[in-house]
Design an enzyme around this catalytic site. Structure first.
Site, PDB file in Angstrom:
ATOM      1  N   THR A 142     -15.045   2.872   4.667  1.00 50.11           N
ATOM      2  CA  THR A 142     -16.306   2.374   5.239  1.00 50.11           C
ATOM      3  C   THR A 142     -17.201   1.937   4.097  1.00 50.11           C
ATOM      4  O   THR A 142     -17.113   2.446   2.992  1.00 50.11           O
ATOM      5  CB  THR A 142     -17.082   3.474   5.995  1.00 50.11           C
ATOM      6  OG1 THR A 142     -16.840   4.716   5.381  1.00 50.11           O
ATOM      7  CG2 THR A 142     -16.743   3.523   7.444  1.00 50.11           C
ATOM      8  N   ALA A 182      -9.953   4.688  19.027  1.00 51.88           N
ATOM      9  CA  ALA A 182     -10.288   5.541  20.176  1.00 51.88           C
ATOM     10  C   ALA A 182      -9.623   6.910  20.039  1.00 51.88           C
ATOM     11  O   ALA A 182     -10.262   7.941  20.300  1.00 51.88           O
ATOM     12  CB  ALA A 182      -9.845   4.858  21.469  1.00 51.88           C
ATOM     13  N   PHE A 227     -15.064  18.594  10.625  1.00 54.89           N
ATOM     14  CA  PHE A 227     -13.856  17.842  10.254  1.00 54.89           C
ATOM     15  C   PHE A 227     -14.097  17.082   8.957  1.00 54.89           C
ATOM     16  O   PHE A 227     -15.213  16.757   8.589  1.00 54.89           O
ATOM     17  CB  PHE A 227     -13.409  16.904  11.380  1.00 54.89           C
ATOM     18  CG  PHE A 227     -14.445  15.888  11.844  1.00 54.89           C
ATOM     19  CD1 PHE A 227     -14.735  14.762  11.088  1.00 54.89           C
ATOM     20  CD2 PHE A 227     -15.110  16.059  13.052  1.00 54.89           C
ATOM     21  CE1 PHE A 227     -15.664  13.820  11.524  1.00 54.89           C
ATOM     22  CE2 PHE A 227     -16.049  15.133  13.498  1.00 54.89           C
ATOM     23  CZ  PHE A 227     -16.334  14.015  12.720  1.00 54.89           C
ATOM     24  N   CYS A 279     -10.181   9.686   7.750  1.00 52.05           N
ATOM     25  CA  CYS A 279     -10.110   8.841   8.948  1.00 52.05           C
ATOM     26  C   CYS A 279     -11.174   9.096  10.005  1.00 52.05           C
ATOM     27  O   CYS A 279     -11.768   8.144  10.505  1.00 52.05           O
ATOM     28  CB  CYS A 279      -8.736   8.994   9.592  1.00 52.05           C
ATOM     29  SG  CYS A 279      -7.451   8.306   8.561  1.00 52.05           S
ATOM     30  N   GLY A 291       0.841  -1.203   0.000  1.00 50.83           N
ATOM     31  CA  GLY A 291       0.000   0.000   0.000  1.00 50.83           C
ATOM     32  C   GLY A 291       0.871   1.245   0.000  1.00 50.83           C
ATOM     33  O   GLY A 291       1.497   1.568   1.015  1.00 50.83           O
TER      34      GLY A 291
HETATM   35  P1  NAD Z   1      -4.676   5.113   0.485  1.00 51.90           P
HETATM   36  O1  NAD Z   1      -5.951   4.794  -0.192  1.00 51.90           O
HETATM   37  O2  NAD Z   1      -3.998   6.417   0.224  1.00 51.90           O
HETATM   38  O3  NAD Z   1      -3.598   3.968   0.121  1.00 51.90           O
HETATM   39  C1  NAD Z   1      -3.860   2.609   0.180  1.00 51.90           C
HETATM   40  C2  NAD Z   1      -3.140   1.940  -1.001  1.00 51.90           C
HETATM   41  O4  NAD Z   1      -3.243   0.531  -0.837  1.00 51.90           O
HETATM   42  C3  NAD Z   1      -3.742   2.268  -2.364  1.00 51.90           C
HETATM   43  O5  NAD Z   1      -2.754   2.880  -3.198  1.00 51.90           O
HETATM   44  C4  NAD Z   1      -4.179   0.913  -2.910  1.00 51.90           C
HETATM   45  O6  NAD Z   1      -3.995   0.768  -4.306  1.00 51.90           O
HETATM   46  C5  NAD Z   1      -3.275  -0.045  -2.162  1.00 51.90           C
HETATM   47  N1  NAD Z   1      -3.772  -1.408  -2.099  1.00 51.90           N
HETATM   48  C6  NAD Z   1      -5.019  -1.828  -1.762  1.00 51.90           C
HETATM   49  N2  NAD Z   1      -5.061  -3.183  -1.782  1.00 51.90           N
HETATM   50  C7  NAD Z   1      -3.824  -3.619  -2.135  1.00 51.90           C
HETATM   51  C8  NAD Z   1      -3.237  -4.912  -2.321  1.00 51.90           C
HETATM   52  N3  NAD Z   1      -3.941  -6.023  -2.126  1.00 51.90           N
HETATM   53  N4  NAD Z   1      -1.952  -4.980  -2.669  1.00 51.90           N
HETATM   54  C9  NAD Z   1      -1.221  -3.851  -2.874  1.00 51.90           C
HETATM   55  N5  NAD Z   1      -1.704  -2.607  -2.697  1.00 51.90           N
HETATM   56  C10 NAD Z   1      -2.997  -2.487  -2.341  1.00 51.90           C
HETATM   57  O7  NAD Z   1      -4.937   4.924   2.040  1.00 51.90           O
HETATM   58  P2  NAD Z   1      -4.160   5.634   3.259  1.00 51.90           P
HETATM   59  O8  NAD Z   1      -4.692   6.993   3.508  1.00 51.90           O
HETATM   60  O9  NAD Z   1      -2.689   5.452   3.044  1.00 51.90           O
HETATM   61  O10 NAD Z   1      -4.655   4.736   4.476  1.00 51.90           O
HETATM   62  C11 NAD Z   1      -4.182   3.428   4.667  1.00 51.90           C
HETATM   63  C12 NAD Z   1      -4.640   2.943   6.027  1.00 51.90           C
HETATM   64  O11 NAD Z   1      -4.053   3.763   7.053  1.00 51.90           O
HETATM   65  C13 NAD Z   1      -6.154   3.028   6.257  1.00 51.90           C
HETATM   66  O12 NAD Z   1      -6.541   1.956   7.031  1.00 51.90           O
HETATM   67  C14 NAD Z   1      -6.300   4.317   7.034  1.00 51.90           C
HETATM   68  O13 NAD Z   1      -7.447   4.307   7.840  1.00 51.90           O
HETATM   69  C15 NAD Z   1      -5.059   4.316   7.874  1.00 51.90           C
HETATM   70  N6  NAD Z   1      -4.608   5.642   8.316  1.00 51.90           N
HETATM   71  C16 NAD Z   1      -4.702   6.705   7.475  1.00 51.90           C
HETATM   72  C17 NAD Z   1      -4.225   7.940   7.905  1.00 51.90           C
HETATM   73  C18 NAD Z   1      -4.313   9.146   6.988  1.00 51.90           C
HETATM   74  O14 NAD Z   1      -4.112  10.249   7.493  1.00 51.90           O
HETATM   75  N7  NAD Z   1      -4.567   8.982   5.708  1.00 51.90           N
HETATM   76  C19 NAD Z   1      -3.649   8.090   9.164  1.00 51.90           C
HETATM   77  C20 NAD Z   1      -3.544   6.981   9.979  1.00 51.90           C
HETATM   78  C21 NAD Z   1      -4.029   5.758   9.525  1.00 51.90           C
END
Ligand code: NAD
Length: 468
Positions: free
Chosen positions: A97, A226, A276, A280, A15
């Site tokens: 979601t 949380a 907001f 997330c 990812g």
């Molecule tokens: P994002 O959508 O920017 O990136 C996720 C990536 O995963 C995408 O590029 C997608 O193509 C890739 N992907 C999906 N399935 C895949 C697979 N099977 N193999 C390879 N790649 C795959 O998401 P994000 O914002 O980076 O968030 C990722 C996680 O982190 C989520 O669970 C989110 O809730 C959490 N999170 C996000 C933030 C934030 O500020 N964005 C902060 C903390 C936690």
């Protein structure tokens, strides 16, 4: 047994998004002895990570990526190969979601996480430590374990850790370089503790030991939900007070300041706004709501759900105030929208308040002229032509996008400040005023401009949380 690590520890991150990209780039930057490869099934995204124009905008990210890319940091779409050669695998895929098929609620869509886990189970030919980096509902590690265990044998063992990411977009690099804490959840078996110490040794390259904390797997998973729920709750709390301020003549910034000086409350996250956004907060609260419902705790679910309801209410209230001020109609009026990202210093628009507000404005047949310094125009088109927001026809009729705030504001009846970009504080509002229809309005949804200055120029000003 997990003993035979390659001489150079190899990390694979599945990812390459807003979390996987920056967080693993920082690991590579701080750990020259570790090889880090970030993989994604989205080949376009990988191409961009390998170009001069990275797909994620974060202050300081370019420097870090350019310093180690090609040395110990790699981006690849060969997912299977890099899973197989890694010792540690971060799973940092999206967990959006989805509307639950059962009942009216929302649930976390774990399809991407499951698919990545199945991929690991299928292609791994040696033992791995698999780390949940994605935000997931409590007990998700149990499902991952079931999938991975089905594929383990005497030679291949999978240990699962939870290592939620607490970075905030817009300050991601600073948050990663100087985290308040790094949380590692594990089983308390000898293998779990061993896996945990391997991951801790990575962070110990730059994070002080006392900031690396451990917990059981379920506490770690729940802590992330949380933390976001508590942060969002603070925003909804101050926004609920902003409504009282607007109705009474109290000033929400003064109230927040007075309350924030109480050391038990503290000053952070008490800024009233249009509500907001981001990928997330809402998602994680809805997860908490769904989790509470599935645990048969309806009052707990209702409690957290109110945070989301309040957030939607704030956007509706702000829109009503605008319509009321503009003589009860915005039909065919021109509104300049300042900011489209969900907050400053990011190009991310997921769940941005701007999208909801513009949806309302378009329903009232207003014309919108959008300016944001970082959001690409193609993204604005994608967001606003979502059938939930507006038809393509309406978009073409009513929406224009600009590279410059002065152009966006020309010939408009009102400026609506949606994102708190610093540049909006220092624009030449005198010049802008001269080129707007009169009376000219400013609706400051972030309370960032000096409304006394604007009033002196001649603007009619409304600020969230103030009865002016
Ligand atoms: P994002 O959508 O920017 O990136 C996720 C990536 O995963 C995408 O590029 C997608 O193509 C890739 N992907 C999906 N399935 C895949 C697979 N099977 N193999 C390879 N790649 C795959 O998401 P994000 O914002 O980076 O968030 C990722 C996680 O982190 C989520 O669970 C989110 O809730 C959490 N999170 C996000 C933030 C934030 O500020 N964005 C902060 C903390 C936690």
């Amino acid at each position: 047994m997990l003993t035979a690590f390659s001489p150079k520890l190899k990390i694979c991150c599945i990812g390459a998004g807003y979390v996987g990209g920056p967080s693993c780039a920082v690991i590579a930057y701080k750990c020259p002895d570790i090889q880090v490869t970030i993989v994604d099934i989205n080949e376009q995204r990988i191409k961009e990570w390998n170009s001069d124009n990275l797909p994620v905008y974060e202050p300081g990210l370019d420097e870090i990526v350019f310093a180690c890319r090609g040395k110990n940091l790699f981006f690849s779409s060969d997912v299977d190969f890099h899973i197989n050669e890694a010792d540690l695998i971060f799973v940092s895929v999206n967990t959006p979601t989805k509307k639950s098929g059962l009942g009216a609620g929302f649930a976390s869509d774990l399809a991407y996480l499951e698919s990545a886990t199945r991929r690991i189970a299928k292609v791994a030919t040696s033992s791995k430590i698999v780390i949940e980096k994605s935000t997931v509902p409590c007990k998700t590690a149990e499902s991952m374990r079931a999938i991975l265990d089905a594929n383990s044998n005497d030679l291949i063992r999978f240990d699962i850790l939870s290592n939620p990411e607490f970075l905030a977009e817009g300050t991601a690099i600073n948050d990663l370089l100087h985290p308040d804490r790094v949380l590692i959840g594990s089983l308390t078996t000898p293998e779990g503790i061993r896996a945990r110490s391997v991951l801790a040794s990575v962070y110990e390259h730059w994070v002080p030991k006392e900031k690396i904390i451990t917990a059981n797997l379920w506490s770690s998973e729940l802590s992330k939900l949380a933390a976001n729920a508590l942060l969002a709750q603070r925003i909804s709390s101050i926004n609920s007070l902003s409504a009282i301020c607007e109705a009474t003549g109290a000033d929400v910034d003064e109230v927040a300041f007075a309350c924030g000086l109480d050391s038990r409350i503290g000053p952070k996250f008490l800024k009233a706004s249009v509500g907001f956004g981001g990928s997330c907060f809402q998602k994680d609260i809805l997860n908490l709501v769904y989790l509470s419902e599935s645990l048969n705790l309806p009052e707990v679910a209702a409690y957290w759900n109110q945070v989301v309801i309040m957030n939607e209410y704030q956007k509706e209230r702000f829109t009503s105030r605008i319509i009321k001020s503009l003589f009860n109609t915005i039909t065919n009026k021109n509104l300049a929208i300042f900011g489209f990202a969900f907050k400053k210093n990011t190009g991310d628009t997921r769940e941005s308040a701007a999208i909801t507000l513009i949806k309302y404005f378009l329903r009232e047949n207003a014309n919108v002229r959008i300016y944001d310094p970082k959001v690409p125009k193609e993204q604005i088109v994608r967001d606003l032509t979502d059938p939930e927001v507006a038809s393509v026809e309406k978009f073409n009729q009513r929406v224009q996008m600009f590279d410059c705030p002065y152009e966006a504001a020309k010939g408009t009846d009102a400026i609506v400040i949606v994102t708190e970009w610093d540049e909006f504080k220092v624009l030449d509002y005198q010049k802008i005023y001269g080129e707007m229809n009169k009376p000219a309005f400013v609706f400051d949804g972030r309370s960032i401009v000096d409304y006394n200055v604007l009033k002196k120029i001649g603007f009619k000003v409304s600020v969230v949380g103030k009865a002016i």
